[in-house]
Design an enzyme around this catalytic site. Structure first.
Site, short mmCIF file in Angstrom:
data_model
loop_
_atom_site.label_atom_id
_atom_site.label_comp_id
_atom_site.label_asym_id
_atom_site.label_seq_id
_atom_site.Cartn_x
_atom_site.Cartn_y
_atom_site.Cartn_z
N GLY A 14 -73.88 53.14 67.17
CA GLY A 14 -73.88 52.64 65.79
C GLY A 14 -74.34 53.64 64.74
O GLY A 14 -74.87 53.24 63.71
N SER A 15 -74.09 54.94 64.97
CA SER A 15 -74.57 55.90 63.97
C SER A 15 -73.78 55.78 62.66
O SER A 15 -74.33 56.00 61.57
CB SER A 15 -74.54 57.33 64.50
OG SER A 15 -73.24 57.84 64.54
N ASN A 16 -72.51 55.41 62.74
CA ASN A 16 -71.75 55.19 61.50
C ASN A 16 -72.24 53.94 60.77
O ASN A 16 -72.34 53.91 59.54
CB ASN A 16 -70.25 55.10 61.79
CG ASN A 16 -69.61 56.47 61.85
OD1 ASN A 16 -69.56 57.18 60.85
ND2 ASN A 16 -69.14 56.86 63.02
N MET A 92 -65.05 49.65 70.89
CA MET A 92 -64.26 50.27 71.95
C MET A 92 -63.14 49.39 72.52
O MET A 92 -62.58 49.70 73.56
CB MET A 92 -65.17 50.78 73.07
CG MET A 92 -66.14 51.87 72.62
SD MET A 92 -65.36 53.20 71.65
CE MET A 92 -64.53 54.09 72.97
N LEU A 94 -59.37 47.44 71.68
CA LEU A 94 -58.27 47.30 70.74
C LEU A 94 -58.26 45.86 70.23
O LEU A 94 -58.57 44.94 71.00
CB LEU A 94 -56.94 47.54 71.45
CG LEU A 94 -56.49 48.98 71.62
CD1 LEU A 94 -55.19 49.01 72.41
CD2 LEU A 94 -56.29 49.63 70.27
N ILE A 95 -57.92 45.68 68.96
CA ILE A 95 -57.78 44.31 68.47
C ILE A 95 -56.37 43.84 68.79
O ILE A 95 -55.39 44.49 68.42
CB ILE A 95 -58.11 44.23 66.97
CG1 ILE A 95 -59.60 44.56 66.83
CG2 ILE A 95 -57.78 42.85 66.40
CD1 ILE A 95 -60.14 44.45 65.47
N ASN A 110 -60.80 51.58 60.50
CA ASN A 110 -61.41 52.30 61.62
C ASN A 110 -61.57 53.76 61.24
O ASN A 110 -60.81 54.27 60.42
CB ASN A 110 -60.51 52.18 62.86
CG ASN A 110 -61.11 52.88 64.07
OD1 ASN A 110 -62.31 52.74 64.34
ND2 ASN A 110 -60.32 53.67 64.77
N HIS A 112 -61.57 57.56 62.93
CA HIS A 112 -61.16 58.27 64.14
C HIS A 112 -61.55 59.74 64.00
O HIS A 112 -61.27 60.35 62.97
CB HIS A 112 -59.64 58.12 64.34
CG HIS A 112 -59.18 58.79 65.59
ND1 HIS A 112 -59.37 58.23 66.84
CD2 HIS A 112 -58.58 59.99 65.79
CE1 HIS A 112 -58.89 59.06 67.75
NE2 HIS A 112 -58.41 60.13 67.14
C1 GRF Z 1 -67.33 58.06 66.25
O1 GRF Z 1 -67.04 59.34 66.74
C2 GRF Z 1 -66.09 57.47 65.60
O2 GRF Z 1 -65.26 58.43 65.04
C3 GRF Z 1 -65.41 56.79 66.75
O3 GRF Z 1 -66.42 56.34 67.60
C4 GRF Z 1 -67.61 57.06 67.36
C5 GRF Z 1 -68.64 56.04 66.99
O4 GRF Z 1 -69.90 56.55 66.92
N1 GRF Z 1 -64.56 55.73 66.29
P1 GRF Z 1 -71.11 55.65 66.40
O5 GRF Z 1 -71.22 54.46 67.35
O6 GRF Z 1 -70.80 55.21 64.99
O7 GRF Z 1 -72.29 56.54 66.49
#
Ligand code: GRF
Length: 206
Positions: A14-16, A92, A94-95, A110, A112
């Site tokens: 969940g870093s994003n 992780m 697919l919808i 999303n 990527h």
């Molecule tokens: C990121 O590299 C993003 O591009 C991909 O999955 C990873 C998610 O990382 N979709 P985090 O869980 O947000 O750290």
């Protein structure tokens, strides 16, 4: 300007998710996190949500007889929280549910870690490193029934020519993801993306 009501779907660290929260708290992203939905009870993203008083909904594949049914539950949950934008952040699965994809058409995004259509799939950074490309980057796109092939909203290139390993590639791109994703989320409070064919064009609110 009204804040956009965001639901995050995450399966992992969940870093994003955290980066978007930071940008919201810093006043640079005009959004409100209404719920975290996860399919993994051990996902570190859950801890981030709890620290920030964001409701968590666990929706696990094993509790449904089909992916369609699972996605119907996700749709119901998104509706319950008044979701306006669904942000996939390391989700992780697919919808696959038609009802979910139709109800939230052009409202699910999303990120990527490559410049699509190059290197789709779950090992984008490794694939880019092994291919030997000098420039890779990130793509934010709308989610449809395809794998990493919905209309593109935003891209940013990252010079990976100095990276010695695939992990270095992933780390360098991730740093840029963290700023870019929040900027894209913020843009949804200022306007909308009109999709014509494959092209998504931003139109500012009047
Ligand atoms: C990121 O590299 C993003 O591009 C991909 O999955 C990873 C998610 O990382 N979709 P985090 O869980 O947000 O750290």
């Amino acid at each position: 300007m009204a804040r956009v009501k965001v639901a995050v779907l995450a399966s992992g660290r969940g870093s994003n998710f955290k980066a978007i929260l930071n940008e919201i708290q810093a006043g640079r992203c005009n959004a409100e996190m209404v719920v975290l939905i996860t399919n993994k009870p051990e996902a570190p993203a859950i801890g981030i949500a709890k620290e920030n008083n964001i409701p968590v909904e666990l929706i696990e594949k094993k509790n449904f007889s089909s992916r369609e049914e699972m996605d119907d539950k996700i749709k119901e949950t998104l509706d319950k929280y008044g979701t306006e934008l669904v942000v996939l952040a390391g989700y992780m699965l697919l919808i696959k549910g038609k009802n979910l994809l139709e109800a939230y058409k052009n409202k699910i995004i999303n990120i990527h870690p490559a410049l699509l259509p190059a290197f789709p799939g779950a090992t984008a950074q490794k694939d880019a490193f092994e291919y030997g490309v000098k420039l890779s980057g990130l793509t934010v796109h709308f989610v449809d029934e395809s794998l990493d092939a919905g209309p593109i909203i935003y891209q940013e290139a990252v010079d990976i020519s100095d990276c010695k390993t695939e992990d270095e590639v992933a780390a360098k791109i991730l740093k840029v993801e963290h700023i870019a994703y929040a900027k894209v989320v913020d843009s949804f409070s200022r306007g909308k993306y009109v999709v014509e064919g494959r092209r998504a064009n931003f139109v500012e609110n009047k």
